[in-house]
Scaffold this motif. Sequence first.
Motif, PDB file in Angstrom:
ATOM      1  N   PRO A  23     109.221  17.082 138.212  1.00 12.78           N
ATOM      2  CA  PRO A  23     109.458  15.777 137.612  1.00 12.78           C
ATOM      3  C   PRO A  23     110.238  14.864 138.561  1.00 12.78           C
ATOM      4  O   PRO A  23     111.101  15.329 139.295  1.00 12.78           O
ATOM      5  CB  PRO A  23     110.302  16.107 136.378  1.00 12.78           C
ATOM      6  CG  PRO A  23     110.888  17.451 136.647  1.00 12.78           C
ATOM      7  CD  PRO A  23     109.948  18.160 137.563  1.00 12.78           C
ATOM      8  N   PHE A  25     112.880  11.742 139.189  1.00 13.16           N
ATOM      9  CA  PHE A  25     113.997  11.205 138.424  1.00 13.16           C
ATOM     10  C   PHE A  25     114.229   9.738 138.735  1.00 13.16           C
ATOM     11  O   PHE A  25     114.604   9.378 139.849  1.00 13.16           O
ATOM     12  CB  PHE A  25     115.257  12.014 138.695  1.00 13.16           C
ATOM     13  CG  PHE A  25     115.091  13.424 138.243  1.00 13.16           C
ATOM     14  CD1 PHE A  25     115.029  13.711 136.885  1.00 13.16           C
ATOM     15  CD2 PHE A  25     114.920  14.446 139.151  1.00 13.16           C
ATOM     16  CE1 PHE A  25     114.833  15.004 136.451  1.00 13.16           C
ATOM     17  CE2 PHE A  25     114.729  15.740 138.724  1.00 13.16           C
ATOM     18  CZ  PHE A  25     114.676  16.014 137.370  1.00 13.16           C
ATOM     19  N   ASN A  32     121.877  12.825 134.970  1.00 13.70           N
ATOM     20  CA  ASN A  32     121.506  14.215 135.246  1.00 13.70           C
ATOM     21  C   ASN A  32     122.716  15.126 135.073  1.00 13.70           C
ATOM     22  O   ASN A  32     123.755  14.906 135.693  1.00 13.70           O
ATOM     23  CB  ASN A  32     120.948  14.349 136.661  1.00 13.70           C
ATOM     24  CG  ASN A  32     119.696  13.508 136.839  1.00 13.70           C
ATOM     25  OD1 ASN A  32     118.915  13.347 135.903  1.00 13.70           O
ATOM     26  ND2 ASN A  32     119.513  12.947 138.024  1.00 13.70           N
ATOM     27  N   TYR A  34     124.297  18.977 135.137  1.00  9.00           N
ATOM     28  CA  TYR A  34     124.263  20.408 135.460  1.00  9.00           C
ATOM     29  C   TYR A  34     125.275  21.061 134.534  1.00  9.00           C
ATOM     30  O   TYR A  34     126.437  20.674 134.538  1.00  9.00           O
ATOM     31  CB  TYR A  34     124.679  20.657 136.911  1.00  9.00           C
ATOM     32  CG  TYR A  34     123.622  20.336 137.949  1.00  9.00           C
ATOM     33  CD1 TYR A  34     122.498  19.576 137.645  1.00  9.00           C
ATOM     34  CD2 TYR A  34     123.751  20.815 139.257  1.00  9.00           C
ATOM     35  CE1 TYR A  34     121.544  19.298 138.611  1.00  9.00           C
ATOM     36  CE2 TYR A  34     122.794  20.539 140.231  1.00  9.00           C
ATOM     37  CZ  TYR A  34     121.695  19.777 139.898  1.00  9.00           C
ATOM     38  OH  TYR A  34     120.751  19.500 140.861  1.00  9.00           O
ATOM     39  N   ASN A  58     119.011  14.374 131.466  1.00  8.74           N
ATOM     40  CA  ASN A  58     118.206  15.503 131.971  1.00  8.74           C
ATOM     41  C   ASN A  58     119.160  16.653 132.253  1.00  8.74           C
ATOM     42  O   ASN A  58     120.135  16.477 132.964  1.00  8.74           O
ATOM     43  CB  ASN A  58     117.514  15.135 133.288  1.00  8.74           C
ATOM     44  CG  ASN A  58     116.672  13.893 133.145  1.00  8.74           C
ATOM     45  OD1 ASN A  58     115.831  13.817 132.264  1.00  8.74           O
ATOM     46  ND2 ASN A  58     116.927  12.900 133.988  1.00  8.74           N
ATOM     47  N   VAL A  59     118.848  17.825 131.681  1.00  4.83           N
ATOM     48  CA  VAL A  59     119.803  18.926 131.783  1.00  4.83           C
ATOM     49  C   VAL A  59     119.272  20.095 132.609  1.00  4.83           C
ATOM     50  O   VAL A  59     118.118  20.479 132.481  1.00  4.83           O
ATOM     51  CB  VAL A  59     120.174  19.470 130.384  1.00  4.83           C
ATOM     52  CG1 VAL A  59     121.265  20.523 130.496  1.00  4.83           C
ATOM     53  CG2 VAL A  59     120.615  18.343 129.486  1.00  4.83           C
ATOM     54  N   LEU A  60     120.126  20.604 133.473  1.00  5.71           N
ATOM     55  CA  LEU A  60     119.852  21.891 134.115  1.00  5.71           C
ATOM     56  C   LEU A  60     120.933  22.839 133.636  1.00  5.71           C
ATOM     57  O   LEU A  60     122.099  22.686 133.972  1.00  5.71           O
ATOM     58  CB  LEU A  60     119.909  21.774 135.640  1.00  5.71           C
ATOM     59  CG  LEU A  60     119.755  23.120 136.366  1.00  5.71           C
ATOM     60  CD1 LEU A  60     118.289  23.527 136.443  1.00  5.71           C
ATOM     61  CD2 LEU A  60     120.339  23.073 137.761  1.00  5.71           C
ATOM     62  N   PHE A  61     120.499  23.812 132.811  1.00  2.48           N
ATOM     63  CA  PHE A  61     121.473  24.785 132.339  1.00  2.48           C
ATOM     64  C   PHE A  61     121.423  26.005 133.251  1.00  2.48           C
ATOM     65  O   PHE A  61     120.349  26.543 133.505  1.00  2.48           O
ATOM     66  CB  PHE A  61     121.163  25.196 130.900  1.00  2.48           C
ATOM     67  CG  PHE A  61     121.877  26.445 130.502  1.00  2.48           C
ATOM     68  CD1 PHE A  61     123.212  26.398 130.159  1.00  2.48           C
ATOM     69  CD2 PHE A  61     121.238  27.668 130.533  1.00  2.48           C
ATOM     70  CE1 PHE A  61     123.892  27.553 129.828  1.00  2.48           C
ATOM     71  CE2 PHE A  61     121.914  28.836 130.211  1.00  2.48           C
ATOM     72  CZ  PHE A  61     123.243  28.774 129.849  1.00  2.48           C
ATOM     73  N   GLU A  68     127.893  26.009 143.749  1.00  2.00           N
ATOM     74  CA  GLU A  68     127.310  26.258 145.067  1.00  2.00           C
ATOM     75  C   GLU A  68     126.038  25.422 145.240  1.00  2.00           C
ATOM     76  O   GLU A  68     125.741  24.939 146.320  1.00  2.00           O
ATOM     77  CB  GLU A  68     126.980  27.745 145.248  1.00  2.00           C
ATOM     78  CG  GLU A  68     128.170  28.612 145.641  1.00  2.00           C
ATOM     79  CD  GLU A  68     129.049  28.971 144.465  1.00  2.00           C
ATOM     80  OE1 GLU A  68     128.747  28.552 143.325  1.00  2.00           O
ATOM     81  OE2 GLU A  68     130.052  29.682 144.670  1.00  2.00           O
ATOM     82  N   ARG A  69     125.289  25.283 144.133  1.00  2.00           N
ATOM     83  CA  ARG A  69     124.066  24.491 144.236  1.00  2.00           C
ATOM     84  C   ARG A  69     124.392  23.028 144.514  1.00  2.00           C
ATOM     85  O   ARG A  69     123.768  22.393 145.369  1.00  2.00           O
ATOM     86  CB  ARG A  69     123.233  24.623 142.956  1.00  2.00           C
ATOM     87  CG  ARG A  69     121.991  23.762 142.977  1.00  2.00           C
ATOM     88  CD  ARG A  69     120.941  24.210 141.992  1.00  2.00           C
ATOM     89  NE  ARG A  69     119.894  23.199 141.858  1.00  2.00           N
ATOM     90  CZ  ARG A  69     118.819  23.342 141.113  1.00  2.00           C
ATOM     91  NH1 ARG A  69     118.623  24.446 140.447  1.00  2.00           N
ATOM     92  NH2 ARG A  69     117.913  22.385 141.039  1.00  2.00           N
ATOM     93  N   ALA A  72     125.375  22.744 148.094  1.00  2.00           N
ATOM     94  CA  ALA A  72     124.273  22.889 149.043  1.00  2.00           C
ATOM     95  C   ALA A  72     123.377  21.648 149.044  1.00  2.00           C
ATOM     96  O   ALA A  72     122.835  21.263 150.068  1.00  2.00           O
ATOM     97  CB  ALA A  72     123.449  24.131 148.701  1.00  2.00           C
ATOM     98  N   GLU A  73     123.230  21.023 147.870  1.00  2.00           N
ATOM     99  CA  GLU A  73     122.373  19.833 147.805  1.00  2.00           C
ATOM    100  C   GLU A  73     123.027  18.640 148.491  1.00  2.00           C
ATOM    101  O   GLU A  73     122.352  17.687 148.884  1.00  2.00           O
ATOM    102  CB  GLU A  73     122.061  19.496 146.340  1.00  2.00           C
ATOM    103  CG  GLU A  73     121.082  20.498 145.710  1.00  2.00           C
ATOM    104  CD  GLU A  73     120.930  20.320 144.206  1.00  2.00           C
ATOM    105  OE1 GLU A  73     121.807  19.650 143.596  1.00  2.00           O
ATOM    106  OE2 GLU A  73     119.956  20.846 143.642  1.00  2.00           O
ATOM    107  N   GLU A  75     124.642  15.352 149.819  1.00  2.00           N
ATOM    108  CA  GLU A  75     124.504  13.940 149.465  1.00  2.00           C
ATOM    109  C   GLU A  75     123.182  13.625 148.755  1.00  2.00           C
ATOM    110  O   GLU A  75     122.998  12.547 148.211  1.00  2.00           O
ATOM    111  CB  GLU A  75     124.649  13.075 150.718  1.00  2.00           C
ATOM    112  CG  GLU A  75     123.565  13.318 151.755  1.00  2.00           C
ATOM    113  CD  GLU A  75     123.891  12.703 153.113  1.00  2.00           C
ATOM    114  OE1 GLU A  75     123.119  11.866 153.585  1.00  2.00           O
ATOM    115  OE2 GLU A  75     124.949  13.064 153.679  1.00  2.00           O
ATOM    116  N   LEU A  76     122.247  14.586 148.780  1.00  2.00           N
ATOM    117  CA  LEU A  76     120.954  14.359 148.121  1.00  2.00           C
ATOM    118  C   LEU A  76     120.956  14.854 146.679  1.00  2.00           C
ATOM    119  O   LEU A  76     119.961  14.733 145.976  1.00  2.00           O
ATOM    120  CB  LEU A  76     119.842  15.090 148.878  1.00  2.00           C
ATOM    121  CG  LEU A  76     119.630  14.690 150.336  1.00  2.00           C
ATOM    122  CD1 LEU A  76     118.662  15.638 151.018  1.00  2.00           C
ATOM    123  CD2 LEU A  76     119.111  13.260 150.411  1.00  2.00           C
ATOM    124  N   PRO A  78     120.935  15.406 142.866  1.00  4.06           N
ATOM    125  CA  PRO A  78     120.693  14.511 141.730  1.00  4.06           C
ATOM    126  C   PRO A  78     121.785  14.602 140.651  1.00  4.06           C
ATOM    127  O   PRO A  78     121.799  13.800 139.730  1.00  4.06           O
ATOM    128  CB  PRO A  78     119.356  15.004 141.174  1.00  4.06           C
ATOM    129  CG  PRO A  78     119.257  16.430 141.585  1.00  4.06           C
ATOM    130  CD  PRO A  78     120.022  16.559 142.876  1.00  4.06           C
TER     131      PRO A  78
END
Lengths: 348, 544
Positions: A23, A25, A32, A34, A58-61, A68-69, A72-73, A75-76, A78
């Motif tokens: 998807p 965003f 968004n 987390y 928008n949820v990331l469970f 850590e995620r 690692a992501e 400046e990019l 979401p």
Amino acid sequence: MNKTTRLALALLSTVALTGIAAPAFAQSGEVNIYSYREQSLLQPLLDKFSAETGIKPNVLFAGDGLLERVAAEGELSPADVVLTVDIGNLVGAEEQGLTQKITTPVLDERVPQAFRATDDNWTALSLRSRVFYVSKDRVDATALTYDDLATPEWKGRICTRSGNHAYNIGLIAHYIAEHGIDAARVWLGKVRDNLAMAPSGNDRIQVKNILEGTCDLAITNTYYMGAMLHNEAEPEQKDWANSARIIYPDAETDGTQVNVAGGFIAKYAPNVENANTLIAFLLSDEAQAIYADTNYEFPVVPSAPINELVASWGTLKPSQVSLVDVASHRAEAAALVDELKFDEGPQN
Amino acid sequence: MTKQTGRGFPLPVASLFLVAVMGLPVLWLAYSGLVATSSGSNGLAATMLPTALRETGLLMASVGIITGVTGLLAAWLVSHFEFPLRRVFDWALVLPLAVPTYLAAYSYVEFLGFTGPIQTFIRSINGATTLKEYWFPDIKSQWGGALVLSSVLYPYVYVACRSFFLMQSTSLTIAARTLGAGSLRTFFTVTLPLSRPPLVVGMTLAMMEVVNDLGAVQYFGINAITAIIYSTWINRSDFGGAAQLAVTVVLVIGLLIIAEQRARRDRVYLANRDNRVPPARAQLRGAGKWVAFGFCLVLFAFGFGIPAGELFYLAFRLVLPETVSMTLTALVPTVMLATSGAVLTVIIGLFAAKQGRRGSVSGGAIRLATLGYAIPGTVLALGLLQPLGQADLWFNRMTMALWDWRPGLILSGSIAALLYVYSIRFLAVSHSTLDAAMKKRGDGMLDAGRVLGAGRLELLFKIDLPTLSPAILSAATLVFVEIVKELPATLLLRPLGIDTLATMVYSRANVGLFAQAALPALFIVLAGLIPVVLATRLGDRRKV
């Protein structure tokens, strides 16, 4: 290769190559999230939030590793808002430079200084406490302290989950912050030897152990009592909960250990404004009421009402030890659990 | 380019490339671990480490032995004999594979626990009110863990041995029988020695699954090595120390696997010269027939009946509309991911099995590449997060510099990241199945094809794939089911807004809402059924 096999392989490959489009965003009207906290608590909050603000969440469970995620992501990433449990995660996120200042004025108005970062880089959203569930049948005491766990009276009567679990680490770190590492070592060693068995299972299982008669006191978080008493899907959990009552340890002395669920705005949040709107909403009366009524936690906003059932367990007198101080002793707590082989259970 | 025979070629570029791609997270973890030593991290200094090694080792050994014995026996029975319901058991015995270990653990604790049917029945007879008044074994223990894990992990051995027996010419067995050996003697003198490669493969996979498991062992209160890795990482905020531990575990397992293969190296397995002897199943008579039937039934009941029954009971005792709708939304992404992951992993597995036969450097390299299976999923995912994030960052900087355009995250938190981690995790599953099959088949037919002037592609499609099709289907089935069950890596790497059945189960079960987790859990089991049935049906239809 016969026809059927070939057909099956062809089918498999087609399905495989179809793929799934990730998807996209949009950058407007969304936020968004987390989240360490699971969906069933979050959903009613987010439904209300989007109904009121028109912002789409928008949820990331996920569980451990979310920070850590985000790191690692870089400046990019979401991620706008990260919701987590345990003070260690909040302080850790700030130390890793994953946070930014929360700018909504609601924060200063509604959250006591003890429950947010000094520079407003994170805030608690609800409170919970690690307390004693004692057998209604076999325990007469109405007031107990954390130190009582180390007395001979409780030999072979205590249950808790793994010492390595964040909840127990939080409790042990709190003890270290209050009494120092040497006193904590002696205390935890005696608590270990008073365990009815080597730690296993989750918090609810400890309460089930009381029903079974395998122990008389379980060290468990407050809100599980409410969650079990209202568990229509698994009514047997009502029996577990009904076999025990809650005692707030140290209620008459230094106050009971408190941990938090909270959140922060990610450093590179693409929707900073919406993120602040979300934090402000989560601190509103109606959101605080959802924390209190669906999850049986304590609101972080002092003026917000406590759920009736929760209030019936007695009055929480929070310990005055600073949360940041507690968080700084987590590594020591983990080292103690390891050094004393707490998870192997009693040694005499 | 390697030469056709591959022997004597100094640098197997393809194999090394595969190792680099598959080993990226492990290499990253090793690097993090080494860097951390300079700042004083020592994950190996944990007081509990000897305990954890002992308990994990014991658990691995017991699961290895139990799955080895039961899986091999079951495979031998269904492929060599006729007995009641044999055709059903043939595929039904694979089903426990679809039950994730953490769900099996939960189901058994419920079923055998104080409030479960068995103890409730006991109390209704003896009138006891607490556990202190009567004795009942505690399933939440080392032995309980071994039994519960074995009950859902034995299909690894079963599937590997079964497809091996299917591809095996029965001429040896027939020869033994002609020379007057009975069923049992034939089993011990012919079948067992011949079955060593698939048996070891199956046991290795089951034991690696034990190392990787976190949920079940924690629930049982077993002090496993994964718990220490987690505590080092989460509670001490020492990722480097956790990485040192994880890499050490992988090295130890790698050495064990290599040692086993060395021990087997000098044996020559008879190439299958006579592929046209259909398996003649001996009709069991009298007591033997019911012993075989009973054995298979018990295996099925323990691995599938009890856990699936418990889930079924929980799922349908109270059906909530929101549970149904969330389960259905997770179904499509789950099947899509598992299908694409299975195809990809089997392709890589075929390539790896081919490369691995090109000499010792290649073989060693490929074995290294398959070790991803022994790493706890979360740790593996962590080892992938940073390299992928870094790659995305470089790519974005490049596009910014060239075209002033920022595509955002492409690799991290995408389907690509998931497929990548699945192929690393499960390469061991597909490679070992295919490799055992290739060893069994030998290269005679390929050599013949080459002599007759067939090109590479023609060889692949006319000889390789058809002769390996039972193994290919077995491998694809195993990987499909594994991906449907896979939790830790999926949880951490999946894109925002996508949920799989396993992540649904976790999000409910995590807070103790098992009743809400039961329906998606049942669907995990159902999703696992489809390829199992498909593969066993297809695998049986061989030209006679």
